[in-house]
Design an enzyme around this catalytic site. Structure first.
Site, PDB file in Angstrom:
ATOM      1  N   ASP A 207      26.322 -10.912   1.797  1.00 15.02           N
ATOM      2  CA  ASP A 207      25.086 -10.528   1.107  1.00 15.02           C
ATOM      3  C   ASP A 207      24.799  -9.037   1.194  1.00 15.02           C
ATOM      4  OD1 ASP A 207      24.718 -13.259   0.558  1.00 15.02           O
ATOM      5  OD2 ASP A 207      23.724 -13.542   2.491  1.00 15.02           O
TER       6      ASP A 207
ATOM      7  N   GLN B 136      31.822 -13.414   0.684  1.00 16.14           N
ATOM      8  CA  GLN B 136      31.590 -13.393   2.140  1.00 16.14           C
ATOM      9  C   GLN B 136      31.901 -11.981   2.677  1.00 16.14           C
ATOM     10  OE1 GLN B 136      33.666 -16.410   1.008  1.00 16.14           O
ATOM     11  NE2 GLN B 136      31.621 -16.991   0.398  1.00 16.14           N
TER      12      GLN B 136
ATOM     13  N   GLY C 194      26.967 -16.144  -3.159  1.00 16.90           N
ATOM     14  CA  GLY C 194      25.811 -15.986  -4.046  1.00 16.90           C
ATOM     15  C   GLY C 194      25.687 -14.512  -4.349  1.00 16.90           C
ATOM     16  N   HIS C 195      26.027 -14.100  -5.562  1.00 21.43           N
ATOM     17  CA  HIS C 195      26.023 -12.686  -5.922  1.00 21.43           C
ATOM     18  C   HIS C 195      24.938 -12.452  -6.975  1.00 21.43           C
ATOM     19  CE1 HIS C 195      30.532 -12.474  -4.589  1.00 21.43           C
ATOM     20  NE2 HIS C 195      29.704 -12.761  -3.610  1.00 21.43           N
TER      21      HIS C 195
ATOM     22  N   LYS D 108      27.491  -7.045  -2.853  1.00 21.08           N
ATOM     23  CA  LYS D 108      28.781  -6.969  -3.544  1.00 21.08           C
ATOM     24  C   LYS D 108      28.609  -7.177  -5.043  1.00 21.08           C
ATOM     25  CE  LYS D 108      30.309 -10.253  -0.865  1.00 21.08           C
ATOM     26  NZ  LYS D 108      29.253 -10.315   0.159  1.00 21.08           N
TER      27      LYS D 108
HETATM   28  P1  GDP Z   1      26.293 -10.272  -2.273  1.00 21.67           P
HETATM   29  O1  GDP Z   1      26.446 -11.678  -1.828  1.00 21.67           O
HETATM   30  O2  GDP Z   1      27.017  -9.307  -1.408  1.00 21.67           O
HETATM   31  O3  GDP Z   1      26.603 -10.065  -3.734  1.00 21.67           O
HETATM   32  O4  GDP Z   1      24.747  -9.925  -2.089  1.00 21.67           O
HETATM   33  P2  GDP Z   1      23.513 -10.849  -2.558  1.00 21.67           P
HETATM   34  O5  GDP Z   1      23.365 -10.729  -4.026  1.00 21.67           O
HETATM   35  O6  GDP Z   1      23.611 -12.204  -1.971  1.00 21.67           O
HETATM   36  O7  GDP Z   1      22.319 -10.150  -1.783  1.00 21.67           O
HETATM   37  C1  GDP Z   1      21.995  -8.800  -1.991  1.00 21.67           C
HETATM   38  C2  GDP Z   1      20.547  -8.714  -2.481  1.00 21.67           C
HETATM   39  O8  GDP Z   1      20.092  -7.379  -2.391  1.00 21.67           O
HETATM   40  C3  GDP Z   1      20.368  -9.104  -3.940  1.00 21.67           C
HETATM   41  O9  GDP Z   1      19.127  -9.725  -4.081  1.00 21.67           O
HETATM   42  C4  GDP Z   1      20.413  -7.776  -4.672  1.00 21.67           C
HETATM   43  O10 GDP Z   1      19.687  -7.795  -5.893  1.00 21.67           O
HETATM   44  C5  GDP Z   1      19.733  -6.881  -3.670  1.00 21.67           C
HETATM   45  N1  GDP Z   1      20.187  -5.477  -3.672  1.00 21.67           N
HETATM   46  C6  GDP Z   1      21.442  -4.991  -3.890  1.00 21.67           C
HETATM   47  N2  GDP Z   1      21.464  -3.650  -3.703  1.00 21.67           N
HETATM   48  C7  GDP Z   1      20.199  -3.289  -3.364  1.00 21.67           C
HETATM   49  C8  GDP Z   1      19.584  -2.034  -2.998  1.00 21.67           C
HETATM   50  O11 GDP Z   1      20.222  -0.993  -2.959  1.00 21.67           O
HETATM   51  N3  GDP Z   1      18.259  -2.080  -2.680  1.00 21.67           N
HETATM   52  C9  GDP Z   1      17.534  -3.228  -2.686  1.00 21.67           C
HETATM   53  N4  GDP Z   1      16.250  -3.169  -2.348  1.00 21.67           N
HETATM   54  N5  GDP Z   1      18.080  -4.418  -3.015  1.00 21.67           N
HETATM   55  C10 GDP Z   1      19.388  -4.442  -3.335  1.00 21.67           C
HETATM   56  P1  IMO Z   2      28.301 -13.924  -0.221  1.00 19.27           P
HETATM   57  O1  IMO Z   2      29.566 -13.841  -1.054  1.00 19.27           O
HETATM   58  C1  IMO Z   2      26.456 -14.932   3.581  1.00 19.27           C
HETATM   59  C2  IMO Z   2      28.199 -18.262   5.838  1.00 19.27           C
HETATM   60  C3  IMO Z   2      27.366 -19.499   6.006  1.00 19.27           C
HETATM   61  C4  IMO Z   2      27.849 -19.966   7.365  1.00 19.27           C
HETATM   62  C5  IMO Z   2      29.340 -19.625   7.313  1.00 19.27           C
HETATM   63  C6  IMO Z   2      30.246 -20.788   6.935  1.00 19.27           C
HETATM   64  O2  IMO Z   2      27.083 -14.186  -1.006  1.00 19.27           O
HETATM   65  O3  IMO Z   2      28.208 -12.727   0.667  1.00 19.27           O
HETATM   66  P2  IMO Z   2      30.737 -22.019   4.636  1.00 19.27           P
HETATM   67  O4  IMO Z   2      29.827 -22.790   3.724  1.00 19.27           O
HETATM   68  O5  IMO Z   2      31.408 -20.869   3.982  1.00 19.27           O
HETATM   69  O6  IMO Z   2      31.692 -22.900   5.374  1.00 19.27           O
HETATM   70  O7  IMO Z   2      29.744 -21.425   5.775  1.00 19.27           O
HETATM   71  O8  IMO Z   2      29.480 -18.600   6.348  1.00 19.27           O
HETATM   72  N1  IMO Z   2      28.398 -17.813   4.426  1.00 19.27           N
HETATM   73  C7  IMO Z   2      27.789 -16.756   3.882  1.00 19.27           C
HETATM   74  N2  IMO Z   2      26.847 -15.927   4.394  1.00 19.27           N
HETATM   75  N3  IMO Z   2      26.938 -14.714   2.342  1.00 19.27           N
HETATM   76  C8  IMO Z   2      27.902 -15.511   1.828  1.00 19.27           C
HETATM   77  O9  IMO Z   2      28.517 -15.246   0.666  1.00 19.27           O
HETATM   78  C9  IMO Z   2      28.334 -16.623   2.591  1.00 19.27           C
HETATM   79  N4  IMO Z   2      29.236 -17.616   2.387  1.00 19.27           N
HETATM   80  C10 IMO Z   2      29.259 -18.331   3.524  1.00 19.27           C
HETATM   81  O10 IMO Z   2      25.997 -19.190   6.020  1.00 19.27           O
HETATM   82  O11 IMO Z   2      27.268 -19.190   8.374  1.00 19.27           O
HETATM   83 MG    MG Z   3      25.292 -13.338  -1.358  1.00 21.85          MG
END
Ligand code: GDP
Ligand code: IMO
Ligand code: MG
Length: 429
Positions: A13, A223, A40-41, A16
């Protein structure tokens, strides 16, 4: 012109999705190579927010998306995600998405086993997403997985399901969970086959052609390094290799084609699920970071644990992940904090460590050692140039670069696509 692999440098998270979406404007093809719909992106594009789990983020830019053999695919989740983004106006068709015929499938029994095992673990649970990721990878390695290509051969599917159910129903029954019926599963797969198969092909061939034609390929990791099954905080990890090397094996291209490795890290740190987190903040500052950073899981809805930036952890991720440049995201979330701490190592049994120890017990016992830096009262949110940043923010970023031993090549200052500062174009190598 290099290709680029984007990987998470913490526990996921990091942003990416936003970075891949932004870089995708410079790429021709975006490839997912590991993980599944545990990812979850989130991409914010004007007034639209896309939440992608399995689909490569480049689709939003109209780029060809490829799901490689290293990904575990839940066909029902795939089709419902295609329908969901379709309702947002993004058409995903076999012309814009290709799926490796060698990718293993996640079936309903995998999610059932994932959840039953987590329930049985009780207090010792990993905190998985409950989507069947672990059990599906186990089946792949055990050579009993049903793969995308198998959907085209109904005659042999029934026997394959028999072998799978012999294993899974035994386990499920032992855990007191409901078992699965072969005929029902077979019907379900046969109904899905005509919807999934038009997307399927040996994607390695297309990638080879693209590489030879000089097309730019962007590999989208899911991840992060600290969730890598070999290099992460085992056993509190996911079941795939998340390091950049997997971009090659998980898509069917040689390692030399992976190109520049861009690691993504938040300017602080978060974690979903259980497991050690040395710089975790359980106080008001942790709550503040969570509230301002909107730290809720995209997939799980769970509140993410928050803490200070751990430079020792990211340095380790830089080394084992092969990270050549770092994209630092969510700098804006730190605006207004009077002072900031950076974890520079750990104290364990009187010794000072610069890396995380391997055992979970030692990781849990490791006390963070901090360096304190001044914060900045100004807003960095939406900053689009280095010159817009207050001096203490520049100092914070520079110190991170020194500690993690990698240059910060990109900064993100809001969820919005264009609120991004590029210091060095990763496609230039
Ligand atoms: P990922 O799994 O690495 O793609 O990240 P996620 O999308 O799960 O979580 C990142 C969250 O931070 C999302 O809600 C993005 O919209 C938000 N985000 C990304 N870059 C920034 C930033 O520079 N500032 C803020 N405030 N939010 C950001
Ligand atoms: P993105 O791509 C954050 C974590 C789960 C758990 C562990 C194992 O959005 O960064 P799993 O279901 O993969 O067997 O769970 O990995 N986990 C993540 N945490 N971001 C993710 O993906 C994750 N995908 C799995 O919370 O701790
Ligand atoms: Mg994510």
């Amino acid at each position: 012109m290099a290709n680029v692999a984007v990987i998470g440098a913490q526990w996921g998270d990091e942003g990416k999705g936003k970075v891949v979406d932004w870089l995708a404007s410079r790429a021709d093809i975006v490839v997912r190579f590991q993980g599944g719909h545990n990812a979850g992106h989130t991409l914010v594009v004007g007034n639209q927010t896309y939440k992608l789990s399995l689909l490569p983020s480049g689709l939003v830019r109209g780029k060809l998306g490829i799901i490689g053999n290293g990904v575990v695919i839940d066909p029902e989740a795939l089709l419902s995600e295609i329908a969901r983004v379709g309702a947002q106006g993004l058409a995903v068709t076999p012309a814009t998405l290709r799926i490796a015929d060698a990718a293993p499938l996640i079936l309903p029994l995998h999610a059932a086993l994932d959840r039953a095992r987590e329930a049985a673990r009780g207090e010792r649970r990993i905190g998985t997403t409950g989507r069947g990721i672990g059990p599906a990878y186990e089946d792949k390695v055990a050579r009993r997985a049903i793969r995308v290509a198998d959907l085209a051969e109904p005659a042999t599917l029934s026997d394959k399901l028999d072998e799978l159910l012999l294993h899974h129903n035994t386990l499920l029954a032992g855990l007191g969970a409901a078992t699965f019926d072969r005929r029902e599963l077979l019907q379900r797969l046969l109904a899905l086959a005509p919807q999934v198969l038009p997307f399927a092909e040996p994607v390695w061939e297309r990638l080879d052609e693209a590489r030879r034609a000089g097309r730019r390929i962007l590999f989208e990791g899911a991840q992060a390094v600290m969730l890598d099954v070999d290099h992460g905080t085992y056993p509190f990890v996911t079941s795939s290799n998340t390091v950049a090397a997997t971009a090659a094996s998980g898509s069917g291209i040689g390692p030399a084609a992976v190109g520049f490795v861009l690691g993504i890290a938040k300017a602080y740190c978060t974690r979903v699920g259980a497991g050690p987190f040395p710089t975790e903040l359980t106080d008001a500052t942790g709550t503040l970071l969570g509230d301002r950073g909107l730290e809720f899981g995209t997939v799980t809805g769970r509140r993410r644990r928050c803490g200070w930036f751990d430079a020792a952890l990211v340095r380790q991720a830089v080394k084992v992940g092969g990270i050549q440049g770092l994209a630092l995201t969510k700098l804006d979330v730190l605006d207004g904090l009077p002072e900031l701490k950076i974890g520079v190592g750990y104290r364990l049994d009187g010794a000072l460590l610069r890396r995380l120890p391997a055992s979970p017990q030692a990781q849990a016992a490791a006390e963070p050692v901090y360096e304190t830096l001044p914060g900045w009262p100004d807003s960095t949110r939406g900053a689009r140039s280095w010159a817009d940043l207050p001096a203490p923010a520049v100092k914070y970023v520079r110190r991170i670069e020194e500690l993690v031993e990698a240059p910060v090549t990109l900064l993100s200052t809001s969820p919005e696509r264009d609120d991004t500062i590029l210091m060095r174009d990763p496609f230039e190598g």
